[in-house]
Design an enzyme around this catalytic site. Sequence first.
Site, PDB file in Angstrom:
ATOM      1  N   SER A 200       0.803  -1.220   0.000  1.00  0.00           N
ATOM      2  CA  SER A 200       0.000   0.000   0.000  1.00  0.00           C
ATOM      3  C   SER A 200       0.836   1.270   0.000  1.00  0.00           C
ATOM      4  O   SER A 200       0.321   2.341  -0.346  1.00  0.00           O
ATOM      5  CB  SER A 200      -0.930   0.012   1.212  1.00  0.00           C
ATOM      6  OG  SER A 200      -0.198   0.111   2.423  1.00  0.00           O
ATOM      7  N   LYS A 259       1.051   4.750   6.790  1.00  0.00           N
ATOM      8  CA  LYS A 259       0.520   5.584   5.706  1.00  0.00           C
ATOM      9  C   LYS A 259       1.205   6.947   5.748  1.00  0.00           C
ATOM     10  O   LYS A 259       2.003   7.235   6.635  1.00  0.00           O
ATOM     11  CB  LYS A 259      -1.003   5.781   5.844  1.00  0.00           C
ATOM     12  CG  LYS A 259      -1.823   4.497   5.943  1.00  0.00           C
ATOM     13  CD  LYS A 259      -1.811   3.684   4.667  1.00  0.00           C
ATOM     14  CE  LYS A 259      -2.600   2.391   4.833  1.00  0.00           C
ATOM     15  NZ  LYS A 259      -2.529   1.533   3.633  1.00  0.00           N
TER      16      LYS A 259
END
Length: 401
Positions: A200, A259
């Site tokens: 991701s 993230k």
Amino acid sequence: MSAEEKTVRSPWLTVWLSPRRTVERLVATRPTYFVWPLAILGTIASLYSQVSVIDSAGYLLNWQLALSLLLFGALVGTVWLYLSGFMLSSIGRLFGGQASALHMRTVFAWSTLPTILGFLIILAIGASAGRGGALDSVPLLVAAASVWSFVVFLLMLGRVQRFGFWRTSLTYVFNTVLGLTIALCIRSFLYQPFNIPSASMRPTLLVGDYAFVSKFAYGYSRFSLPFSPSFSGRIFSANPARGDVVVFRVPKDAVDYVKRVVGLPGDRIQVKQGELFINDVAVKREALADDGAQQDACGSEARGHVKRWRETLPGGASYETLDCLDNGFFDNTDVYAVPDGHFFALGDNRDNSIDSRALSQVGYIPFENLIGRVSVIFFSREDGTGSPARVRATRIGRAVR
């Protein structure tokens, strides 16, 4: 004394069969003899040997990996030399020993010779086998060298401290416990290692990357401190900046995510046609050449080539993102209004990331849930699915931005 007697008495020869007599002569006459180089070489040899267990020995000849381990080994070897000397001397005194930290550094350094010898054997066999040669005997060689060094260390420690078996063993156990305590403190308050399990955050972070996360960057909370009592808020709190790559605990499923922070309290975040908007202003981005090598980052719906962009956030943070699909699921969103005390985070692999856009799974992240900021990649290996895992030497030591 004859030349022959000098040769026989050389510590480089006697250490293999008479480690106790060797170290006794060294601390009495030359306690600093080759101590620093041996400590560094021993640390490098230990690191190299561990890498050889998971990778083909021929790959140990990779110069980038060699340089990375040389620099890291020099730093760790020097620090651990002086720290071990101090700890072993202090603990020894608790049991009646009189050896100084200087003499304990001699013990530590000269006991690494079997590890160094084992590494040289592995390196020589790997060079003769060629770059692709796999060595089934490497784990056995590493284990044998480690055990040999351990035995030599205990024999030298007992002789220098004038201890018998039990006091030597207790000194070693107390030293190990103290070392683990120091490591736990570093992990809890300074830097914690994390591995990257998903794609991701590609291309910034790859599956198989191992990175240090700065625990003190944003202060401490019940999510960042192990075994901490339940309390609200943060201690020594500092807010993240846009563009920081962070690790945080997702409130809904108690899983740690990594993230990139793009939205702060009061920001309005939206994605239109795959383009990021902050407070109704499009984030500056520059198209980069498509990259076929990133195809595996996009899963089963990958195209032949993957679009790449370089985004630059307000404040100057700049990084690459991947665009796997046109009109992907999260390429057009509603406006997200970031509430007070929260931040908004996205994965750099925009079409293959569950992040704050998924309100039912991640959503807005409370500042309290921050664990730390990703700082540097200290190790990296390929996923290894269907083939032997290989070390990605070029990624070791890379700062994460």
